[in-house]
Motif scaffolding. Structure first.
Motif, PDB file in Angstrom:
ATOM      1  N   ARG A 161     -15.371  65.952 -34.412  1.00  0.00           N
ATOM      2  CA  ARG A 161     -14.912  65.402 -33.426  1.00  0.00           C
ATOM      3  C   ARG A 161     -15.867  64.607 -32.385  1.00  0.00           C
ATOM      4  O   ARG A 161     -15.341  64.274 -31.767  1.00  0.00           O
ATOM      5  CB  ARG A 161     -13.555  65.705 -33.075  1.00  0.00           C
TER       6      ARG A 161
ATOM      7  N   GLN B 142      -5.695  62.158 -33.667  1.00  0.00           N
ATOM      8  CA  GLN B 142      -5.841  61.215 -33.641  1.00  0.00           C
ATOM      9  C   GLN B 142      -7.359  60.500 -34.261  1.00  0.00           C
ATOM     10  O   GLN B 142      -7.866  60.989 -34.399  1.00  0.00           O
ATOM     11  CB  GLN B 142      -6.245  60.403 -32.452  1.00  0.00           C
TER      12      GLN B 142
ATOM     13  N   ASP C 215     -11.985  61.571 -29.876  1.00  0.00           N
ATOM     14  CA  ASP C 215     -10.163  61.032 -29.574  1.00  0.00           C
ATOM     15  C   ASP C 215      -9.739  61.989 -27.904  1.00  0.00           C
ATOM     16  O   ASP C 215      -8.774  62.177 -27.922  1.00  0.00           O
ATOM     17  CB  ASP C 215      -9.421  61.902 -30.681  1.00  0.00           C
TER      18      ASP C 215
END
Length: 167
Positions: A61, A161, A155
């Motif tokens: 991420r 997300q 995100d």
């Protein structure tokens, strides 16, 4: 064994983002006595655990990309922009270092990542019965760490997300 701290160059053998001395200063300034009570060896162990947790949970991420293919940890990174400013690719941002320390102190109390089994709906211990909500979280979420790292995640730290690209 002395812990190897990422210095921003992309070390192939780095084990953590923050040194014991810097973590000591961080927790001293915050009055955290739990950290101070740990031995030097235990502090190194849990700093490694904290960095491992960051790779496992946040690794996919992070904004940007790793600086080198050979580096052991996710930082340093290139192509990271936070609040409109480019993050230098030869540093580990202070919030990442602090998050490593926060996770380390939590790791000193027990494992950060635990295996999940079947979800418990109801539990009775003596005269006390607890009923859990359907779909209740089984794992621990470290909100303070998510808050520190949010600006460095694609995100925004909220999870759940995915990035959308318009063709």
């Amino acid at each position: 064994m002395t812990i190897v701290i990422e210095d921003g160059s992309g070390l192939p053998n780095a084990e953590a983002y923050i040194s014991v001395a810097d973590a000591d200063a961080y927790f001293l300034a915050r009055g955290n006595t739990a950290w101070a009570s740990l031995s030097e060896e235990r502090k190194e162990q849990v700093l490694r655990d904290g960095a491992d947790y960051m790779t496992a949970v946040y690794g996919s991420r992070w904004k940007g990309v790793r600086k080198t293919a050979e580096q052991a940890l996710d930082w340093p990174r290139t192509g990271v922009v936070v609040n409109g400013f480019a993050v230098a690719d030869n540093i580990v941002p202070e919030p990442v270092r602090r998050a490593n320390a926060e996770l380390a102190v939590r790791a000193s109390a027990g494992p950060l990542l635990v295996d999940l089994g079947a979800q418990v709906k109801q539990e009775t211990v003596g005269p006390i019965t607890v009923v859990y909500q359907d779909g209740a979280r089984q794992s621990t979420r470290y909100a303070a760490v998510d808050g520190l790292l949010g600006a460095y995640l694609r995100d925004g730290g909220g999870g759940g997300q995915i990035p959308v690209v318009r063709a």
